[in-house]
Motif scaffolding. Structure first.
Motif, PDB file in Angstrom:
ATOM      1  N   ALA A   1       1.106  -1.255   0.062  1.00  0.00           N
ATOM      2  CA  ALA A   1       0.116  -0.202   0.284  1.00  0.00           C
ATOM      3  C   ALA A   1       0.485   1.318   0.303  1.00  0.00           C
ATOM      4  O   ALA A   1       0.632   2.145  -0.325  1.00  0.00           O
ATOM      5  CB  ALA A   1      -0.942  -0.142   1.305  1.00  0.00           C
ATOM      6  N   VAL A   2       2.063   1.250   0.935  1.00  0.00           N
ATOM      7  CA  VAL A   2       3.181   2.213   0.591  1.00  0.00           C
ATOM      8  C   VAL A   2       3.294   2.243  -0.578  1.00  0.00           C
ATOM      9  O   VAL A   2       3.447   3.869  -0.864  1.00  0.00           O
ATOM     10  CB  VAL A   2       3.727   2.290   2.250  1.00  0.00           C
ATOM     11  CG1 VAL A   2       4.701   3.749   1.730  1.00  0.00           C
ATOM     12  CG2 VAL A   2       3.687   2.242   3.530  1.00  0.00           C
ATOM     13  N   GLU A   3       3.831   1.298  -1.249  1.00  0.00           N
ATOM     14  CA  GLU A   3       4.589   1.486  -2.440  1.00  0.00           C
ATOM     15  C   GLU A   3       4.022   1.844  -3.710  1.00  0.00           C
ATOM     16  O   GLU A   3       4.315   2.883  -4.487  1.00  0.00           O
ATOM     17  CB  GLU A   3       5.008   0.188  -3.223  1.00  0.00           C
ATOM     18  CG  GLU A   3       5.769  -0.081  -4.389  1.00  0.00           C
ATOM     19  CD  GLU A   3       6.540  -1.868  -4.703  1.00  0.00           C
ATOM     20  OE1 GLU A   3       6.892  -1.686  -5.280  1.00  0.00           O
ATOM     21  OE2 GLU A   3       5.982  -1.990  -3.792  1.00  0.00           O
ATOM     22  N   LYS A   4       2.338   1.189  -3.685  1.00  0.00           N
ATOM     23  CA  LYS A   4       1.457   2.390  -4.357  1.00  0.00           C
ATOM     24  C   LYS A   4       0.976   3.521  -4.377  1.00  0.00           C
ATOM     25  O   LYS A   4       0.983   4.513  -5.077  1.00  0.00           O
ATOM     26  CB  LYS A   4       0.022   1.700  -3.839  1.00  0.00           C
ATOM     27  CG  LYS A   4       0.254   0.010  -5.129  1.00  0.00           C
ATOM     28  CD  LYS A   4      -1.243  -0.182  -4.984  1.00  0.00           C
ATOM     29  CE  LYS A   4      -1.342  -2.128  -5.331  1.00  0.00           C
ATOM     30  NZ  LYS A   4      -2.880  -2.699  -5.195  1.00  0.00           N
ATOM     31  N   ALA A   5       1.157   4.509  -2.429  1.00  0.00           N
ATOM     32  CA  ALA A   5       0.797   5.632  -2.558  1.00  0.00           C
ATOM     33  C   ALA A   5       1.866   5.947  -2.630  1.00  0.00           C
ATOM     34  O   ALA A   5       1.865   7.784  -3.475  1.00  0.00           O
ATOM     35  CB  ALA A   5       0.753   5.788  -0.915  1.00  0.00           C
ATOM     36  N   VAL A   6       3.457   5.939  -2.679  1.00  0.00           N
ATOM     37  CA  VAL A   6       4.509   6.686  -3.327  1.00  0.00           C
ATOM     38  C   VAL A   6       4.328   6.813  -4.884  1.00  0.00           C
ATOM     39  O   VAL A   6       4.777   8.101  -5.969  1.00  0.00           O
ATOM     40  CB  VAL A   6       5.724   5.465  -2.751  1.00  0.00           C
ATOM     41  CG1 VAL A   6       7.095   6.601  -3.483  1.00  0.00           C
ATOM     42  CG2 VAL A   6       6.445   5.561  -1.531  1.00  0.00           C
ATOM     43  N   LYS A   7       3.711   5.446  -5.815  1.00  0.00           N
ATOM     44  CA  LYS A   7       4.049   6.421  -7.171  1.00  0.00           C
ATOM     45  C   LYS A   7       3.387   6.840  -7.507  1.00  0.00           C
ATOM     46  O   LYS A   7       3.524   7.937  -8.080  1.00  0.00           O
ATOM     47  CB  LYS A   7       3.520   4.582  -7.844  1.00  0.00           C
ATOM     48  CG  LYS A   7       5.210   3.848  -7.686  1.00  0.00           C
ATOM     49  CD  LYS A   7       4.650   2.363  -8.096  1.00  0.00           C
ATOM     50  CE  LYS A   7       5.470   1.559  -8.248  1.00  0.00           C
ATOM     51  NZ  LYS A   7       5.294   0.180  -9.291  1.00  0.00           N
ATOM     52  N   ASP A   8       1.934   7.447  -6.212  1.00  0.00           N
ATOM     53  CA  ASP A   8       0.989   7.648  -7.129  1.00  0.00           C
ATOM     54  C   ASP A   8       1.615   9.423  -6.339  1.00  0.00           C
ATOM     55  O   ASP A   8       1.582  10.418  -7.652  1.00  0.00           O
ATOM     56  CB  ASP A   8      -0.423   7.347  -5.744  1.00  0.00           C
ATOM     57  CG  ASP A   8      -1.150   8.195  -6.489  1.00  0.00           C
ATOM     58  OD1 ASP A   8      -1.814   8.890  -7.951  1.00  0.00           O
ATOM     59  OD2 ASP A   8      -2.544   9.049  -5.365  1.00  0.00           O
TER      60      ASP A   8
END
Length: 212
Positions: free
Chosen positions: A102-109
């Motif tokens: 979830a953190v990784e997706k948020a960083v990409k976004d």
């Protein structure tokens, strides 16, 4: 996969007894621990300081449950701010079955939604106001040495933008997502003296005094 995935914090259904605040604090501690271990191994600066020069701050980790035929399914939503401390900052949200993803997706976004912040030395050029939903944020410039006087969500955005001296106040809803969006809206409304002068030049004669 980051080292803090399997360090004993209850994930899945067992996480029903864990509060969102405790979960967010645990994630931050584990990220710091992983960064320390990574630096000791000599493999770089860690997860929060990637090689592209952008740093990240986890603002909020929220557990979400969905009731299905077989029971409840739990997932996690992460709200993350990303910036280079040089006037570029953004935020993003990510949803996954595990916290690291979830953190990784948020960083990409967040990296896809970066905005440029106009600054004057260590503060902002002028007072700004931002609104999103039921949240209002007022940000005022401050003299050198004041520091960042703001709540956690506003502080994360301003800190990663490179602001060092500022005063901020949140009114209305304190939902972290709304606060972050209202803060970004306020920062996007900053105008330099030249931009302000150009805008006033395009105003028809007498229009600015029409109310009198």
């Amino acid at each position: 996969m980051p080292a803090y995935v399997d360090r004993g914090f209850p994930l899945g259904r067992d996480c029903a007894v864990a509060s969102s605040a405790g979960l967010t604090q645990w994630v931050r501690k584990e990220i710091i621990l992983e960064n320390t271990n990574t630096r000791q191994r000599g493999q770089g600066q860690g997860r929060d300081k990637p090689q592209d020069g952008k740093e990240e701050i986890v603002i909020k980790i929220k557990r979400v449950s969905k009731t299905v035929k077989g029971g409840k399914r739990f997932s996690f939503t992460a709200l993350v701010a990303v910036g280079d401390r040089k006037g570029n900052v953004g935020f993003g949200k990510g949803n996954a079955n595990e916290v690291p993803f979830a953190v990784e997706k948020a960083v990409k976004d967040a990296k896809k939604n970066m905005v440029k912040v106009q600054m004057k030395d260590t503060t902002l050029p002028h007072r700004v106001w931002g609104k999103y939903g039921a949240t209002e944020v007022i940000i005022r410039p401050a003299c050198r040495g004041t520091g960042i006087i703001a709540g956690a969500s506003v502080r994360a955005i301003l800190e990663l933008a490179g602001v060092k001296d500022i005063l901020a106040k949140v009114m209305g809803s304190t939902n972290p997502t709304n606060v972050v969006k209202a803060t970004v809206n306020a920062l996007m409304s900053i105008r330099t003296y030249q931009e302000r002068k150009l805008l006033l030049k395009n105003v028809p004669a007498g229009r600015e005094h029409s109310e009198n």
